[in-house]
Design a protein around this motif. Structure first.
Motif, PDB file in Angstrom:
ATOM      1  N   VAL A 159      -7.717  -9.347  14.062  1.00  0.00           N
ATOM      2  CA  VAL A 159      -8.247  -8.030  14.423  1.00  0.00           C
ATOM      3  C   VAL A 159      -7.397  -6.937  13.783  1.00  0.00           C
ATOM      4  CG1 VAL A 159      -8.579  -6.406  16.342  1.00  0.00           C
ATOM      5  CG2 VAL A 159      -9.345  -8.768  16.560  1.00  0.00           C
ATOM      6  N   GLY A 160      -6.081  -7.141  13.769  1.00  0.00           N
ATOM      7  CA  GLY A 160      -5.196  -6.178  13.127  1.00  0.00           C
ATOM      8  C   GLY A 160      -5.461  -6.048  11.639  1.00  0.00           C
ATOM      9  N   LEU A 161      -5.706  -7.164  10.979  1.00  0.00           N
ATOM     10  CA  LEU A 161      -6.030  -7.124   9.550  1.00  0.00           C
ATOM     11  C   LEU A 161      -7.284  -6.301   9.299  1.00  0.00           C
ATOM     12  CD1 LEU A 161      -5.317 -10.836   8.596  1.00  0.00           C
ATOM     13  CD2 LEU A 161      -4.270  -8.860   7.485  1.00  0.00           C
ATOM     14  N   SER A 202      -6.172  -0.040  -3.846  1.00  0.00           N
ATOM     15  CA  SER A 202      -7.359  -0.405  -3.065  1.00  0.00           C
ATOM     16  C   SER A 202      -8.036  -1.583  -3.733  1.00  0.00           C
ATOM     17  CB  SER A 202      -8.342   0.766  -2.971  1.00  0.00           C
ATOM     18  OG  SER A 202      -8.778   1.158  -4.266  1.00  0.00           O
ATOM     19  N   ASP A 203      -8.717  -2.329  -2.933  1.00  0.00           N
ATOM     20  CA  ASP A 203      -9.417  -3.530  -3.412  1.00  0.00           C
ATOM     21  C   ASP A 203     -10.814  -3.129  -3.841  1.00  0.00           C
ATOM     22  OD1 ASP A 203      -9.767  -6.110  -4.020  1.00  0.00           O
ATOM     23  OD2 ASP A 203     -10.225  -6.773  -1.990  1.00  0.00           O
ATOM     24  N   GLN A 208       0.830  -1.203   0.000  1.00  0.00           N
ATOM     25  CA  GLN A 208       0.000   0.000   0.000  1.00  0.00           C
ATOM     26  C   GLN A 208       0.863   1.251   0.000  1.00  0.00           C
ATOM     27  OE1 GLN A 208      -3.043   0.508  -0.524  1.00  0.00           O
ATOM     28  NE2 GLN A 208      -4.079   1.851   0.916  1.00  0.00           N
ATOM     29  N   GLN A 209       2.018   1.173   0.627  1.00  0.00           N
ATOM     30  CA  GLN A 209       2.918   2.315   0.716  1.00  0.00           C
ATOM     31  C   GLN A 209       3.871   2.428  -0.471  1.00  0.00           C
ATOM     32  OE1 GLN A 209       4.903   2.028   4.500  1.00  0.00           O
ATOM     33  NE2 GLN A 209       2.996   2.099   5.658  1.00  0.00           N
ATOM     34  N   GLY A 210       3.787   1.482  -1.396  1.00  0.00           N
ATOM     35  CA  GLY A 210       4.603   1.571  -2.597  1.00  0.00           C
ATOM     36  C   GLY A 210       5.832   0.687  -2.615  1.00  0.00           C
ATOM     37  N   TRP A 211       6.056  -0.094  -1.564  1.00  0.00           N
ATOM     38  CA  TRP A 211       7.178  -1.034  -1.557  1.00  0.00           C
ATOM     39  C   TRP A 211       6.868  -2.203  -2.491  1.00  0.00           C
ATOM     40  CZ3 TRP A 211      11.673  -0.863   1.519  1.00  0.00           C
ATOM     41  CH2 TRP A 211      11.693   0.064   2.565  1.00  0.00           C
ATOM     42  N   ASP A 212       7.861  -2.629  -3.240  1.00  0.00           N
ATOM     43  CA  ASP A 212       7.786  -3.888  -3.985  1.00  0.00           C
ATOM     44  C   ASP A 212       8.494  -4.922  -3.122  1.00  0.00           C
ATOM     45  OD1 ASP A 212       7.815  -6.012  -5.691  1.00  0.00           O
ATOM     46  OD2 ASP A 212       8.859  -4.995  -7.329  1.00  0.00           O
ATOM     47  N   VAL A 213       7.736  -5.803  -2.471  1.00  0.00           N
ATOM     48  CA  VAL A 213       8.332  -6.734  -1.508  1.00  0.00           C
ATOM     49  C   VAL A 213       8.148  -8.181  -1.947  1.00  0.00           C
ATOM     50  CG1 VAL A 213       8.163  -5.205   0.477  1.00  0.00           C
ATOM     51  CG2 VAL A 213       6.225  -6.668  -0.098  1.00  0.00           C
ATOM     52  N   LEU A 214       9.159  -8.974  -1.649  1.00  0.00           N
ATOM     53  CA  LEU A 214       9.119 -10.418  -1.849  1.00  0.00           C
ATOM     54  C   LEU A 214       9.022 -11.053  -0.467  1.00  0.00           C
ATOM     55  CD1 LEU A 214       9.435 -12.981  -3.619  1.00  0.00           C
ATOM     56  CD2 LEU A 214      11.914 -12.783  -3.267  1.00  0.00           C
ATOM     57  N   ARG A 234      -6.000  -4.552   0.886  1.00  0.00           N
ATOM     58  CA  ARG A 234      -6.918  -5.687   0.868  1.00  0.00           C
ATOM     59  C   ARG A 234      -7.025  -6.241   2.279  1.00  0.00           C
ATOM     60  NH1 ARG A 234      -6.214 -10.119  -3.744  1.00  0.00           N
ATOM     61  NH2 ARG A 234      -6.979  -8.301  -4.866  1.00  0.00           N
ATOM     62  N   PHE A 235      -8.213  -6.729   2.644  1.00  0.00           N
ATOM     63  CA  PHE A 235      -8.401  -7.266   3.986  1.00  0.00           C
ATOM     64  C   PHE A 235      -7.447  -8.428   4.248  1.00  0.00           C
ATOM     65  CE2 PHE A 235     -10.641 -10.621   6.474  1.00  0.00           C
ATOM     66  CZ  PHE A 235     -10.417 -10.059   7.729  1.00  0.00           C
ATOM     67  N   LEU A 236      -7.331  -9.355   3.290  1.00  0.00           N
ATOM     68  CA  LEU A 236      -6.476 -10.519   3.475  1.00  0.00           C
ATOM     69  C   LEU A 236      -5.606 -10.711   2.233  1.00  0.00           C
ATOM     70  CD1 LEU A 236      -5.710 -12.834   5.341  1.00  0.00           C
ATOM     71  CD2 LEU A 236      -7.538 -14.210   4.304  1.00  0.00           C
ATOM     72  N   PRO A 237      -4.477 -10.011   2.165  1.00  0.00           N
ATOM     73  CA  PRO A 237      -3.582 -10.175   1.015  1.00  0.00           C
ATOM     74  C   PRO A 237      -3.086 -11.609   0.907  1.00  0.00           C
ATOM     75  CG  PRO A 237      -3.025  -8.207   2.257  1.00  0.00           C
ATOM     76  CD  PRO A 237      -4.011  -8.980   3.095  1.00  0.00           C
ATOM     77  N   GLY A 238      -2.829 -12.017  -0.329  1.00  0.00           N
ATOM     78  CA  GLY A 238      -2.318 -13.348  -0.584  1.00  0.00           C
ATOM     79  C   GLY A 238      -1.404 -13.340  -1.779  1.00  0.00           C
TER      80      GLY A 238
END
Length: 286
Positions: A254-256, A284-285, A213-219, A267-271
């Motif tokens: 709860v944090g999600l 945004s989803d 969401q913040q723009g990081w491309d993460v693996l 997204r509520f539950l990224p995968g």
């Protein structure tokens, strides 16, 4: 606004965690028993709390919920073939009370996050490492996990490999403050590549959601697995262990929800399927 979110999250979790919730239900039952006209309702609360306690004692529901989170992102392939700009490790394995007293590095059972760093430092000696961990104590913010973890990393010869982000109090701040640290220390161009993200497997969906969401491309590089599917082990009587797992799982779910409702994750539950999404701020989803 970030401080308000931080304080509200602490207050809400205090009453939402399963052990405190059970205590509140039992307290309510006792209070209602004091009123002769409300004994039926009191018995209902008492039986409800007793049934919940027995359910938690016999069935490892917490492990099931943790397992669902841990399966969202599989471990990556060989890292030598990956094009990476750096490695970012999220704190949370620090035993802050013990560290404060003994003035040395002490870790919890989430220490796999820490143990992964020496291996990754050898496997990818070309990459910078960012370790992000401030203080989770609003009463003693000067006790920072990164400061004590640095003692350990320095002792094993990583003093020149690791950059320390010392202010983050939650996952959202792990992302924003680490991004600013990388920009200042390594330059804007370092943020354009892909970063290996190391954290506990059950915490990875929320972490990936926040960082992307913040723009990081993460693996994702998940460690510290805790859960397993129901039926993997026979039912056994262990209230303390099962309750601890349920508390951990409840906090993460709860944090999600909280991060999704406050637009801190796309997204509520990224995968793993989210790899195909464009990586840019404000996803945004829809």
């Amino acid at each position: 606004m970030d401080n308000l979110f931080y304080m509200l999250s602490k207050v809400i979790w205090t009453f939402a965690r399963p052990d405190h919730l059970l205590l509140l239900i039992m307290t309510l039952a006792v209070l209602v028993l004091g009123w002769n006209t409300q004994r039926r309702q009191a018995r209902l609360f008492a039986w409800l709390s007793l049934a919940m306690i027995w359910l938690v004692a016999l069935v490892p529901v917490g492990q099931v919920f943790l397992h669902q989170l841990e399966q969202r992102f599989p471990p990556p392939g060989p890292l030598q073939s990956q094009s990476l700009s750096g490695i970012i490790v999220l704190g949370g394995a620090e035993q802050l009370a013990s560290m404060r007293y003994h003035r040395r590095a002490e870790f919890t059972d989430a220490a796999d996050r820490i143990l992964a760093v020496p291996q990754l430092a050898m496997e990818r000696s070309d990459l910078p490492i960012v370790y992000s961990c401030g203080s989770g104590w609003h009463t003693e913010p000067e006790i920072r996990g990164a400061d004590f973890t640095k003692l350990y990393f320095d002792a094993i010869g990583l003093e020149d490999r690791v950059l320390y982000e010392r202010e983050a109090r939650n996952t959202y701040e792990n992302g924003t403050l680490s991004r600013e640290l990388v920009r200042q220390q390594l330059g804007e161009s370092a943020l354009e590549g892909r970063w290996l993200l190391v954290t506990s497997a059950f915490h990875m969906p929320r972490s990936v959601g926040v960082f992307r969401q913040q723009g990081w491309d993460v693996l994702p590089y998940p460690v510290d697995y805790r859960g397993q599917p129901l039926g993997e082990d026979p039912i056994y009587f262990n209230l303390s262990s099962n309750l601890q797992d349920l508390m951990m799982a409840s906090r993460e779910w709860v944090g999600l929800l909280a991060y999704w409702l406050t637009d801190k994750t796309y997204r509520f539950l990224p995968g793993d399927e989210s790899e195909q999404l464009a990586l840019q701020p404000g996803i945004s989803d829809s």
